[in-house]
Design a protein around this motif. Structure first.
Motif, PDB file in Angstrom:
ATOM      1  N   LEU A 198       0.810  -1.218   0.000  1.00 60.33           N
ATOM      2  CA  LEU A 198       0.000   0.000   0.000  1.00 60.33           C
ATOM      3  C   LEU A 198       0.847   1.272   0.000  1.00 60.33           C
ATOM      4  N   SER A 199       1.932   1.269   0.737  1.00 58.92           N
ATOM      5  CA  SER A 199       2.760   2.479   0.803  1.00 58.92           C
ATOM      6  C   SER A 199       3.476   2.751  -0.517  1.00 58.92           C
ATOM      7  N   GLY A 200       3.501   1.758  -1.409  1.00 60.25           N
ATOM      8  CA  GLY A 200       4.126   1.954  -2.711  1.00 60.25           C
ATOM      9  C   GLY A 200       3.175   2.466  -3.771  1.00 60.25           C
ATOM     10  N   LEU A 201       1.886   2.550  -3.472  1.00 57.54           N
ATOM     11  CA  LEU A 201       0.901   3.016  -4.455  1.00 57.54           C
ATOM     12  C   LEU A 201       1.000   4.532  -4.640  1.00 57.54           C
ATOM     13  N   LYS A 202       0.946   4.969  -5.880  1.00 48.88           N
ATOM     14  CA  LYS A 202       1.086   6.411  -6.171  1.00 48.88           C
ATOM     15  C   LYS A 202      -0.009   7.230  -5.508  1.00 48.88           C
ATOM     16  N   SER A 203      -1.217   6.697  -5.514  1.00 45.90           N
ATOM     17  CA  SER A 203      -2.350   7.460  -4.986  1.00 45.90           C
ATOM     18  C   SER A 203      -2.262   7.661  -3.473  1.00 45.90           C
ATOM     19  N   THR A 206       0.242  11.020  -1.253  1.00 49.70           N
ATOM     20  CA  THR A 206      -0.182  12.345  -0.814  1.00 49.70           C
ATOM     21  C   THR A 206      -0.340  12.369   0.705  1.00 49.70           C
ATOM     22  N   VAL A 207      -0.531  13.575   1.242  1.00 52.06           N
ATOM     23  CA  VAL A 207      -0.749  13.708   2.688  1.00 52.06           C
ATOM     24  C   VAL A 207      -2.002  12.938   3.104  1.00 52.06           C
ATOM     25  N   SER A 208      -3.087  13.094   2.340  1.00 52.25           N
ATOM     26  CA  SER A 208      -4.322  12.386   2.688  1.00 52.25           C
ATOM     27  C   SER A 208      -4.137  10.881   2.547  1.00 52.25           C
ATOM     28  N   SER A 250       4.987  12.739   9.290  1.00 54.51           N
ATOM     29  CA  SER A 250       5.689  13.917   8.769  1.00 54.51           C
ATOM     30  C   SER A 250       5.088  15.141   9.449  1.00 54.51           C
ATOM     31  N   LYS A 251       5.518  16.306   9.032  1.00 53.34           N
ATOM     32  CA  LYS A 251       4.980  17.527   9.656  1.00 53.34           C
ATOM     33  C   LYS A 251       3.490  17.689   9.365  1.00 53.34           C
ATOM     34  N   ASN A 252       2.998  16.985   8.333  1.00 53.44           N
ATOM     35  CA  ASN A 252       1.577  17.075   7.986  1.00 53.44           C
ATOM     36  C   ASN A 252       0.788  15.818   8.337  1.00 53.44           C
ATOM     37  N   VAL A 253       1.484  14.730   8.613  1.00 51.21           N
ATOM     38  CA  VAL A 253       0.830  13.480   9.017  1.00 51.21           C
ATOM     39  C   VAL A 253       1.308  13.181  10.435  1.00 51.21           C
ATOM     40  N   HIS A 254       0.430  13.423  11.401  1.00 46.84           N
ATOM     41  CA  HIS A 254       0.879  13.478  12.787  1.00 46.84           C
ATOM     42  C   HIS A 254       0.834  12.130  13.519  1.00 46.84           C
TER      43      HIS A 254
END
Length: 504
Positions: A198-203, A206-208, A250-254
């Motif tokens: 799943l983490s390799g999927l392009k979609s 993104t942050v969402s 990340s700074k946007n994914v808490h």
């Protein structure tokens, strides 16, 4: 049963019929009956059945079943020929069934067959990705264990090799939807593989998308349930899930939800944790994960509560100075044993969360407790200075191969740990306490560092999650720390520390 000659004759009829080939149903039926013959007849049938398959839709089931019989033949050469031709049956509504058959054939122990099955699956994936996924996930959800295992591994290794025009947004959405169904009941190893998928999927880059993955991990970690420190499976599940979550933050994914759970549920039970993994320092592993996550907390409803729990746990590993007898010597038998690795993690986590509530030490603690904390910091800092000098002296002038010995690897890690603690303690000694310095956690990859030079807070950079890579970052001769977890914690305490402190 037709003979070799009859098979060739009927093949000729079909080949010569060109556009009217569909009118010779009887000739095709003879070829289908070839699967009941001997070795030579079966080999011919394996080649002839797929060649004319598309012309006889009314015989599709019979043809696929005949080819499947050949895929399961005792003769390996017949099986390989039949498997190689299977993609030719993957037309229209037949494709999911062919994908299902090929997925089942992944259980073969013959390496050549296994490669043929993989190639055939990739071939039909490029024809119809959704249909192929239907067959794969059908077996993952309902197939035998060996088929499920190999189908999951196929997805985790082969999806990334497919071109963008195959892995469209709709296809990736289907992968996510079907993966969620599988994740309702998975083993730890399967969960790791699905996170890789799943983490390799392009979609989901993104942050969402990353946030979706974090929510999936949180659900798998069961963060709504009370933590059971004495249950090895519960502990292992939390660690497995958290390891998958850390690279997503990340700074946007808490990481707020995970950090709060660790502070509330795990830290108070740190000493009673059990693990099924032999040789793992489970307490250090937990503290490392907490430290890595603490950099990415968002707004935290229970910030003060979490800071208090971190503070209380930190105090457990930062002892008071031993009492002195009237003659000035230690009244006790030995100096307190200092757990540098644990303190690095806890101090870093406290420092990160403290940035969000900078007056915690001065406004939220009573004067007596703050005074006690500073005494502990002073004692720890005094020992650090002695120890850092010893380490620098021991490593001075050593480069290349000399740094690769086990003893020197431990010293390199020890120097990194103690430097980090030193920087963070200096911040807390400011009036008021400061939270401005940044350090790279000792087990994280860093840029080249000259070991013989004094390190300042400017030498160390913010610790962010590692990029996902199975091989890990390339390192030169100076970047050779990180022996097995727990190995250096005890060694740090034993490196002439007591003697150095007493002789100060």
């Amino acid at each position: 049963m037709p003979t070799v000659e009859e098979l060739y004759r009927n093949y000729g009829i079909l080949a010569d019929a060109t556009e009217q080939v569909g009118q010779h149903k009887d000739a095709y039926q003879v070829i289908l009956d070839g699967v009941k013959g001997g070795t030579k007849e079966k080999r011919l049938a394996a080649q002839f059945i797929p060649k004319f398959f598309k012309h006889f839709p009314e015989l599709a089931d019979s043809a696929i079943n005949a080819q499947l019989d050949l895929c399961e033949d005792e003769d390996v050469s017949i099986r390989r020929q039949a498997i190689k031709e299977l993609p030719q049956f993957a037309t229209g509504e037949n494709l999911p069934r062919v994908a299902d058959i090929l997925t089942q054939l992944l259980q073969t122990d013959d390496s050549a067959e296994f490669n043929l099955v993989n190639n055939a699956l990739l071939s039909i994936f490029k024809m119809d990705a959704k249909g192929t996924l239907g067959g794969l996930f059908s077996q993952i959800l309902q197939g035998e264990d060996i088929v499920r295992e190999r189908a999951i591994k196929f997805l985790s290794t082969k999806l990334k090799t497919l071109p963008d025009e195959v892995l469209t947004k709709e296809v990736e959405e289907l992968i996510l939807t079907e993966s969620k169904k599988v994740l309702e009941d998975v083993t730890g190893e399967e969960f790791v593989l699905f996170m890789k998928i799943l983490s390799g999927l392009k979609s989901l880059q993104t942050v969402s998308g990353r946030q979706q993955l974090v929510e999936l991990v949180a659900e798998q970690a069961d963060l709504e349930q009370a933590f059971s420190p004495s249950d090895p499976d519960c502990v292992d599940r939390l660690l497995q899930c958290t390891r998958q979550a850390v690279p997503l933050f990340s700074k946007n994914v808490h990481s707020t939800r995970f950090v709060t759970y660790f502070c509330e549920q795990v830290l108070p039970n740190l000493s009673s944790l059990t693990t099924p993994v032999e040789g793992l320092d489970i307490q250090l592993e937990v503290l490392k994960l907490l430290a890595e996550m603490s950099s990415f907390c968002g707004d935290m409803e229970k910030l003060e509560t979490n800071l208090r729990k971190l503070f209380d746990k930190l105090l457990e590993y930062m002892p008071l100075p031993p009492e002195e007898a009237e003659n000035g010597e230690n009244a006790g038998n030995e100096e307190p044993k200092l757990q540098f690795s644990y303190v690095e993690c806890l101090l870093y986590s406290f420092h990160q969360l403290g940035r969000k509530l900078p007056d915690f030490l001065t406004a939220k603690l009573n004067a007596e407790k703050l005074k006690d904390f500073k005494i502990r910091l002073q004692y720890f800092a005094r020992g650090l200075q002695v120890y850092i000098r010893q380490l620098r002296l021991a490593l001075q002038g050593k480069t290349g191969e000399a740094l690769k010995t086990d003893e020197n690897k431990i010293k390199v890690v020890a120097l990194k740990i103690t430097n980090n603690i030193n920087v963070l303690i200096k911040d807390l000694f400011h009036i008021p306490p400061s939270y401005k310095s940044t350090v790279t956690l000792s087990w994280k990859p860093v840029q080249k560092v000259e070991l013989g030079q004094k390190r300042t807070s400017e030498d160390t950079t913010s610790g962010s999650p590692p990029k996902k890579s199975s091989a890990g970052p390339k390192r030169d001769a100076r970047q050779i720390y990180n022996p097995p977890s727990g190995k250096y914690s005890s060694n740090l305490s034993n490196f002439n520390y007591e003697r150095s402190l007493q002789g100060k």
